[in-house]
Design a protein around this motif. Sequence first.
Motif, PDB file in Angstrom:
ATOM      1  N   ARG A  62      -8.248  -2.666  -2.663  1.00 50.29           N
ATOM      2  CA  ARG A  62      -7.930  -2.810  -4.093  1.00 50.29           C
ATOM      3  C   ARG A  62      -6.752  -1.890  -4.377  1.00 50.29           C
ATOM      4  O   ARG A  62      -6.859  -0.683  -4.222  1.00 50.29           O
ATOM      5  CB  ARG A  62      -9.120  -2.417  -4.961  1.00 50.29           C
ATOM      6  CG  ARG A  62     -10.007  -3.572  -5.373  1.00 50.29           C
ATOM      7  CD  ARG A  62     -10.772  -4.124  -4.211  1.00 50.29           C
ATOM      8  NE  ARG A  62     -11.611  -5.275  -4.574  1.00 50.29           N
ATOM      9  CZ  ARG A  62     -12.439  -5.867  -3.725  1.00 50.29           C
ATOM     10  NH1 ARG A  62     -12.533  -5.461  -2.477  1.00 50.29           N
ATOM     11  NH2 ARG A  62     -13.158  -6.892  -4.116  1.00 50.29           N
ATOM     12  N   ILE A  63      -5.632  -2.476  -4.794  1.00 52.57           N
ATOM     13  CA  ILE A  63      -4.403  -1.709  -4.950  1.00 52.57           C
ATOM     14  C   ILE A  63      -4.038  -1.666  -6.432  1.00 52.57           C
ATOM     15  O   ILE A  63      -3.675  -2.696  -7.010  1.00 52.57           O
ATOM     16  CB  ILE A  63      -3.262  -2.351  -4.132  1.00 52.57           C
ATOM     17  CG1 ILE A  63      -3.696  -2.490  -2.656  1.00 52.57           C
ATOM     18  CG2 ILE A  63      -1.987  -1.527  -4.269  1.00 52.57           C
ATOM     19  CD1 ILE A  63      -2.860  -3.462  -1.861  1.00 52.57           C
ATOM     20  N   PRO A  64      -4.142  -0.483  -7.071  1.00 51.03           N
ATOM     21  CA  PRO A  64      -3.756  -0.389  -8.487  1.00 51.03           C
ATOM     22  C   PRO A  64      -2.270  -0.694  -8.655  1.00 51.03           C
ATOM     23  O   PRO A  64      -1.449  -0.292  -7.815  1.00 51.03           O
ATOM     24  CB  PRO A  64      -4.053   1.074  -8.854  1.00 51.03           C
ATOM     25  CG  PRO A  64      -4.851   1.634  -7.735  1.00 51.03           C
ATOM     26  CD  PRO A  64      -4.556   0.813  -6.516  1.00 51.03           C
ATOM     27  N   LEU A  65      -1.927  -1.406  -9.727  1.00 53.76           N
ATOM     28  CA  LEU A  65      -0.529  -1.814  -9.915  1.00 53.76           C
ATOM     29  C   LEU A  65       0.398  -0.613 -10.043  1.00 53.76           C
ATOM     30  O   LEU A  65       1.562  -0.680  -9.634  1.00 53.76           O
ATOM     31  CB  LEU A  65      -0.404  -2.711 -11.151  1.00 53.76           C
ATOM     32  CG  LEU A  65      -1.150  -4.045 -11.048  1.00 53.76           C
ATOM     33  CD1 LEU A  65      -0.914  -4.876 -12.300  1.00 53.76           C
ATOM     34  CD2 LEU A  65      -0.747  -4.817  -9.799  1.00 53.76           C
ATOM     35  N   ASP A  66      -0.109   0.502 -10.610  1.00 56.33           N
ATOM     36  CA  ASP A  66       0.787   1.668 -10.758  1.00 56.33           C
ATOM     37  C   ASP A  66       1.014   2.392  -9.436  1.00 56.33           C
ATOM     38  O   ASP A  66       1.803   3.332  -9.366  1.00 56.33           O
ATOM     39  CB  ASP A  66       0.270   2.627 -11.845  1.00 56.33           C
ATOM     40  CG  ASP A  66      -1.115   3.168 -11.537  1.00 56.33           C
ATOM     41  OD1 ASP A  66      -1.664   2.840 -10.457  1.00 56.33           O
ATOM     42  OD2 ASP A  66      -1.657   3.913 -12.373  1.00 56.33           O
ATOM     43  N   ARG A  67       0.298   1.956  -8.395  1.00 54.77           N
ATOM     44  CA  ARG A  67       0.544   2.549  -7.078  1.00 54.77           C
ATOM     45  C   ARG A  67       1.107   1.521  -6.102  1.00 54.77           C
ATOM     46  O   ARG A  67       1.259   1.796  -4.905  1.00 54.77           O
ATOM     47  CB  ARG A  67      -0.746   3.160  -6.531  1.00 54.77           C
ATOM     48  CG  ARG A  67      -1.198   4.329  -7.383  1.00 54.77           C
ATOM     49  CD  ARG A  67      -2.463   4.956  -6.864  1.00 54.77           C
ATOM     50  NE  ARG A  67      -2.323   5.398  -5.462  1.00 54.77           N
ATOM     51  CZ  ARG A  67      -3.340   5.827  -4.728  1.00 54.77           C
ATOM     52  NH1 ARG A  67      -4.551   5.847  -5.235  1.00 54.77           N
ATOM     53  NH2 ARG A  67      -3.159   6.220  -3.491  1.00 54.77           N
ATOM     54  N   TRP A  68       1.417   0.343  -6.606  1.00 48.44           N
ATOM     55  CA  TRP A  68       1.967  -0.710  -5.755  1.00 48.44           C
ATOM     56  C   TRP A  68       3.460  -0.490  -5.545  1.00 48.44           C
ATOM     57  O   TRP A  68       4.177  -0.100  -6.481  1.00 48.44           O
ATOM     58  CB  TRP A  68       1.744  -2.062  -6.421  1.00 48.44           C
ATOM     59  CG  TRP A  68       2.196  -3.234  -5.589  1.00 48.44           C
ATOM     60  CD1 TRP A  68       1.451  -3.931  -4.693  1.00 48.44           C
ATOM     61  CD2 TRP A  68       3.496  -3.850  -5.594  1.00 48.44           C
ATOM     62  NE1 TRP A  68       2.200  -4.933  -4.131  1.00 48.44           N
ATOM     63  CE2 TRP A  68       3.449  -4.907  -4.663  1.00 48.44           C
ATOM     64  CE3 TRP A  68       4.689  -3.603  -6.284  1.00 48.44           C
ATOM     65  CZ2 TRP A  68       4.557  -5.727  -4.409  1.00 48.44           C
ATOM     66  CZ3 TRP A  68       5.795  -4.411  -6.022  1.00 48.44           C
ATOM     67  CH2 TRP A  68       5.715  -5.467  -5.101  1.00 48.44           C
ATOM     68  N   SER A  69       3.941  -0.714  -4.358  1.00 45.39           N
ATOM     69  CA  SER A  69       5.387  -0.766  -4.142  1.00 45.39           C
ATOM     70  C   SER A  69       5.678  -1.680  -2.967  1.00 45.39           C
ATOM     71  O   SER A  69       4.786  -1.983  -2.151  1.00 45.39           O
ATOM     72  CB  SER A  69       5.961   0.630  -3.888  1.00 45.39           C
ATOM     73  OG  SER A  69       5.581   1.086  -2.613  1.00 45.39           O
ATOM     74  N   PHE A  70       6.909  -2.117  -2.922  1.00 43.59           N
ATOM     75  CA  PHE A  70       7.338  -3.018  -1.853  1.00 43.59           C
ATOM     76  C   PHE A  70       8.714  -2.549  -1.381  1.00 43.59           C
ATOM     77  O   PHE A  70       9.617  -2.318  -2.194  1.00 43.59           O
ATOM     78  CB  PHE A  70       7.412  -4.452  -2.377  1.00 43.59           C
ATOM     79  CG  PHE A  70       7.970  -5.424  -1.373  1.00 43.59           C
ATOM     80  CD1 PHE A  70       7.197  -5.859  -0.311  1.00 43.59           C
ATOM     81  CD2 PHE A  70       9.284  -5.877  -1.478  1.00 43.59           C
ATOM     82  CE1 PHE A  70       7.711  -6.744   0.632  1.00 43.59           C
ATOM     83  CE2 PHE A  70       9.809  -6.765  -0.547  1.00 43.59           C
ATOM     84  CZ  PHE A  70       9.015  -7.198   0.508  1.00 43.59           C
ATOM     85  N   THR A  71       8.861  -2.390  -0.050  1.00 39.59           N
ATOM     86  CA  THR A  71      10.088  -1.801   0.497  1.00 39.59           C
ATOM     87  C   THR A  71      10.638  -2.660   1.622  1.00 39.59           C
ATOM     88  O   THR A  71       9.894  -3.034   2.545  1.00 39.59           O
ATOM     89  CB  THR A  71       9.797  -0.388   1.059  1.00 39.59           C
ATOM     90  OG1 THR A  71       9.283   0.431   0.006  1.00 39.59           O
ATOM     91  CG2 THR A  71      11.056   0.243   1.622  1.00 39.59           C
ATOM     92  N   ILE A  72      11.905  -2.959   1.552  1.00 39.84           N
ATOM     93  CA  ILE A  72      12.610  -3.553   2.693  1.00 39.84           C
ATOM     94  C   ILE A  72      13.367  -2.434   3.383  1.00 39.84           C
ATOM     95  O   ILE A  72      14.137  -1.714   2.739  1.00 39.84           O
ATOM     96  CB  ILE A  72      13.578  -4.668   2.255  1.00 39.84           C
ATOM     97  CG1 ILE A  72      12.792  -5.823   1.600  1.00 39.84           C
ATOM     98  CG2 ILE A  72      14.389  -5.164   3.450  1.00 39.84           C
ATOM     99  CD1 ILE A  72      13.684  -6.936   1.056  1.00 39.84           C
ATOM    100  N   THR A  73      13.123  -2.259   4.692  1.00 40.40           N
ATOM    101  CA  THR A  73      13.777  -1.199   5.464  1.00 40.40           C
ATOM    102  C   THR A  73      14.679  -1.862   6.499  1.00 40.40           C
ATOM    103  O   THR A  73      14.213  -2.662   7.319  1.00 40.40           O
ATOM    104  CB  THR A  73      12.730  -0.329   6.184  1.00 40.40           C
ATOM    105  OG1 THR A  73      11.780   0.156   5.223  1.00 40.40           O
ATOM    106  CG2 THR A  73      13.399   0.845   6.873  1.00 40.40           C
ATOM    107  N   THR A  74      15.963  -1.525   6.449  1.00 42.21           N
ATOM    108  CA  THR A  74      16.889  -2.147   7.395  1.00 42.21           C
ATOM    109  C   THR A  74      16.827  -1.425   8.733  1.00 42.21           C
ATOM    110  O   THR A  74      16.238  -0.352   8.860  1.00 42.21           O
ATOM    111  CB  THR A  74      18.344  -2.085   6.887  1.00 42.21           C
ATOM    112  OG1 THR A  74      18.766  -0.711   6.924  1.00 42.21           O
ATOM    113  CG2 THR A  74      18.454  -2.631   5.476  1.00 42.21           C
ATOM    114  N   GLU A  75      17.481  -2.035   9.734  1.00 43.85           N
ATOM    115  CA  GLU A  75      17.520  -1.426  11.069  1.00 43.85           C
ATOM    116  C   GLU A  75      18.268  -0.097  11.041  1.00 43.85           C
ATOM    117  O   GLU A  75      18.099   0.734  11.933  1.00 43.85           O
ATOM    118  CB  GLU A  75      18.156  -2.402  12.072  1.00 43.85           C
ATOM    119  CG  GLU A  75      19.641  -2.700  11.871  1.00 43.85           C
ATOM    120  CD  GLU A  75      19.921  -3.790  10.833  1.00 43.85           C
ATOM    121  OE1 GLU A  75      19.044  -4.054   9.993  1.00 43.85           O
ATOM    122  OE2 GLU A  75      21.022  -4.370  10.874  1.00 43.85           O
TER     123      GLU A  75
END
Lengths: 199, 249
Positions: A39-52
């Motif tokens: 269960r992931i609270p929205l205020d602790r959600w993040s999404f990251t794209i990491t390049t090479e």
Amino acid sequence: MGIISRGFGGRRRDSAPDLPPGQYLTHDFPVLSAGPTPRIPLDRWSFTITTEAGQKHTWDWARFTALPSEEITRDIHCVTKWSKLGTTWKGVSLDTLFADVETAADYVMAHSKGGYTTNVPLEDLLDGQAWIAYEFDGEPLDPEHGGPARLLIPHLYFWKSAKWVNGLEMMHEDEPGFWEAAGYHMYGDPWHEQRYQGD
Amino acid sequence: MARTALPGRLTWQAATVTAVRQETPSARTLVLDVPGWPGHLPGQHLDLRLTAEDGYSAQRSYSIASDWPGDGPVEITIQRLEDGEVSPYLTDVVETGDKIELRGPIGGWFVWRPAQPAPVLLVAGGSGVVPLMSMIRERGRLRARQPFRVIYSVRTPEDACFADELKRRVRDDAGLDVHFVYTRSAPDGWPAPPKRIDVATINSHGWPPDFAPDVFVCGPTSFVETVADILVALGHDPKKIRTERFGGK
């Protein structure tokens, strides 16, 4: 053709138009997960794209949901044999998320809360083929189905559509993710029935 | 139909049904002779393919119920789904001597590896007991030292697969404990009324989180969700909880 199964007629063929080989039609929405549902609270959600090169592009929930979204209607196909037709989602296209990402790498490892991973070629994520989805059937995506947000790559077997996705990591070489390391196919095209290694 | 020598490649092959065993009114075990079976780990499954005379075919996955002593038959136990296409054929039509196509073994995650020293907790809902039975049988054959606790939820006593075998194994094996949960009707003299699995059940009949057990939960989706949530709330490490779910929600 395989060995004839004495007395087997098959009951579903009329109701199963145009499915990939070996699939059957379902109307409910089975849940396949390797462990407990986080269960992931929205205020602790993040999404990251990491390049090479190690460059990070990160969105929190507010920035992510402020991006242009799309309504998506697609058939989905699970490697455990069920297919569900015409599922409707709302999400952000990976084209949008990758718009400012500079990369020369061809492969992506998707990472999820809980440690799940799955590998996908970058070209399968772009050109209107993949999304980060956060609604299903007009409702916020259930945790059991990957909410708050999951990867949606409907043209590949559904294990590639990582639930609880929190990052994409660019890679120069293709590497196996969680199920791929356990004998499942590296690419997973349902129309070529690429379920397991060697298929 | 011989298996190819290609490593890691799963090819279809013909298995012969050598015996059938009725486990409950709606569940049956097929004993399969599979030439060249490469062996399996407890918890793995196989894919099975049926083909009608006109070429129409259907595939399904089934958990393996037997352990693997190095040779011998492979057993799968099938629960009949009333609206199913494949399971009623396997529970009602197939006879000894029939041939069935299959490939496997499949799956490397929902697997108990006897080299792991942790105690083991198995939680089964209905026919979710099948892959867990493979683990229990493997434990018995290896005389494994890790203690096992099993919580097995069924609707009624008649719905319990492997009931006699489990009773015998518990009697003969001090490291194996099996607790039944009855959701619709309990046997005469059972100390509690029928109920669904709950925190108290898992707290009393599972392992304390401090023991860091390897936990395997298999059953219908809502059952597995409930049990996994309870385990996490009790303090079990989510990474130690392996789940296998079936059915929709």
